[in-house]
Motif scaffolding. Structure first.
Motif, PDB file in Angstrom:
ATOM      1  N   GLU A 181     -21.334 -22.669 -32.606  1.00  0.00           N
ATOM      2  CA  GLU A 181     -21.741 -23.700 -33.584  1.00  0.00           C
ATOM      3  C   GLU A 181     -22.573 -24.808 -32.959  1.00  0.00           C
ATOM      4  OE1 GLU A 181     -19.534 -24.623 -37.489  1.00  0.00           O
ATOM      5  OE2 GLU A 181     -17.948 -24.460 -35.976  1.00  0.00           O
ATOM      6  N   THR A 310     -18.455 -19.507 -36.537  1.00  0.00           N
ATOM      7  CA  THR A 310     -18.011 -20.706 -37.247  1.00  0.00           C
ATOM      8  C   THR A 310     -16.484 -20.658 -37.411  1.00  0.00           C
ATOM      9  OG1 THR A 310     -18.068 -19.776 -39.503  1.00  0.00           O
ATOM     10  CG2 THR A 310     -20.162 -20.575 -38.571  1.00  0.00           C
ATOM     11  N   GLU A 311     -15.899 -21.741 -37.938  1.00  0.00           N
ATOM     12  CA  GLU A 311     -14.456 -21.789 -38.182  1.00  0.00           C
ATOM     13  C   GLU A 311     -14.035 -20.754 -39.217  1.00  0.00           C
ATOM     14  OE1 GLU A 311     -13.582 -25.745 -39.340  1.00  0.00           O
ATOM     15  OE2 GLU A 311     -13.860 -26.606 -37.325  1.00  0.00           O
ATOM     16  N   LYS A 315     -21.068 -15.854 -39.320  1.00  0.00           N
ATOM     17  CA  LYS A 315     -22.028 -16.014 -40.423  1.00  0.00           C
ATOM     18  C   LYS A 315     -23.446 -15.812 -39.882  1.00  0.00           C
ATOM     19  CE  LYS A 315     -18.918 -17.502 -43.456  1.00  0.00           C
ATOM     20  NZ  LYS A 315     -18.575 -16.781 -44.698  1.00  0.00           N
ATOM     21  N   VAL A 320     -26.133 -20.189 -42.454  1.00  0.00           N
ATOM     22  CA  VAL A 320     -25.676 -21.469 -41.923  1.00  0.00           C
ATOM     23  C   VAL A 320     -26.755 -22.544 -42.007  1.00  0.00           C
ATOM     24  CG1 VAL A 320     -24.869 -22.635 -39.820  1.00  0.00           C
ATOM     25  CG2 VAL A 320     -24.020 -20.359 -40.396  1.00  0.00           C
TER      26      VAL A 320
END
Length: 358
Positions: A181, A310-311, A315, A320
């Protein structure tokens, strides 16, 4: 251990095995293959070669692997050799011959470099490594190097990518390189840089016209693939200058002297493959080598497919980043196809096109 000073990355250290790979005739040939083909006719300092790009790709691959010890060492050596099979003027002649990746495989199977590789890997094992995500992925060491390097040597201001941050945030997950991220902004800038470089450098009309003229000259000369694959640019230009065909000598002399063909048509409207093929046949019948059709493939921007950790799981970068989605939507806006002609027949070709498309 040997240290090479690179304009982009600073000191690049080569261990004994890497040095033996670099010292083979096949790798040294890359010193005589320009990275951007005839783009130096538009950007005079764009004389950098596949040799230094290959070293830069190796350097970045090694750094990424250092952050991800699960990546096999062979992938780093594959990054060094990924462009081994480029023809003279890089991608230019792929309009006539198999893609350079196939030629790379041929060099590894038949060249001296294959003997060095054989000290550690079987040929089959190493050829598979050329497809490793570190070498040939959505975001890989190859494009990270060439975007920054090409921007530097052309002097444009669009190749500003935070390579350090991107390297630190490329993560090896289940056989894939994904972006952490904290690296999204750097990955986004990589795609932004490429989208800006595409119309400014990679599709510059001067480079495209010169490339089309070189392709026509080589096609008329009829150089077989088993001969062109081992040539460098010195070999090729010498061959074309000494051709028995007057039209080949004329074309290469015009490129040498930068007396390039002129744009008669330059359009973003795609008439379709069949229509372009018919136009090419009719122009050739009417004007021979004096009028050339240039119909390039459309850009892909594979970076949009890169995964981001990502959390909520993995993705796509395009999911994103709204900026990346916008760039993907705009990717075809700078695509152009064209018809180029020698200055003295330009008006005749223009009238011919008016009749053809009427």
């Amino acid at each position: 251990m040997k240290v090479i000073r690179d304009t982009i990355h600073g000191d690049i250290s080569l261990d004994g095995f890497t040095l033996r790979l670099v010292d083979t005739p096949e790798f040294q040939r890359l010193r005589r293959i320009t990275q951007l083909g005839p783009a130096f006719l538009a950007y005079p300092s764009a004389r950098h070669t596949r040799f230094e790009h290959s070293l830069g790709t190796f350097y970045l691959a090694k750094r990424i692997a250092e952050h991800n010890p699960e990546i096999e060492e062979g992938a780093v050596y594959a990054a060094l050799l990924h462009d081994l099979g480029h023809y003279p003027f890089s991608h230019t002649l792929e309009a006539l011959y198999p893609r350079h990746e196939e030629n790379t495989k041929w060099f590894i199977r038949h060249g001296e470099i294959g003997d060095v590789i054989g000290e550690r890997y079987s040929v089959g094992e190493f050829l598979k490594l050329l497809k490793h995500p570190l070498v040939s992925g959505d975001i890989d060491a190859d494009r990270m190097d060439y975007l920054v390097r090409d921007a530097y040597y052309t002097g444009v201001a669009y190749g500003l990518v935070d390579l350090d941050r991107l390297v630190r945030n490329l993560l090896w997950r289940d056989g894939m390189l994904v972006v952490g991220e904290k690296g999204v902004m750097a990955a986004q800038n990589l795609l932004l840089a490429r989208s800006m470089m595409y119309p400014t450098v990679y599709q510059h009309h001067v480079s495209k016209i010169a490339s089309a003229m070189l392709v026509t000259a080589v096609e008329l000369e009829g150089i077989p693939s088993d001969e062109i694959r081992t040539m460098d640019e010195v070999d090729l230009i010498a061959r074309l200058r000494a051709s028995e065909r007057a039209e080949v000598r004329e074309l290469v002399r015009a490129v040498d002297d930068r007396r390039l063909y002129k744009r008669v048509l330059y359009s973003a409207s795609d008439p379709g493959v069949d229509s372009v093929a018919e136009l090419r046949r009719e122009l050739e019948a009417e004007f021979g080598h004096l009028a050339i059709v240039d119909y390039p493939p459309k850009p892909k921007f594979e970076e949009k497919n890169a995964f981001v950790e990502t959390e909520r799981g993995l993705k796509r970068l395009s999911e994103v980043s709204p900026l990346v989605r916008s760039l993907v939507e705009l990717k075809d806006t700078h695509w152009r196809w064209g018809v180029y002609a020698r200055a003295d027949v330009r008006e005749r070709v223009e009238r011919f096109l008016e009749t053809f498309f009427d």
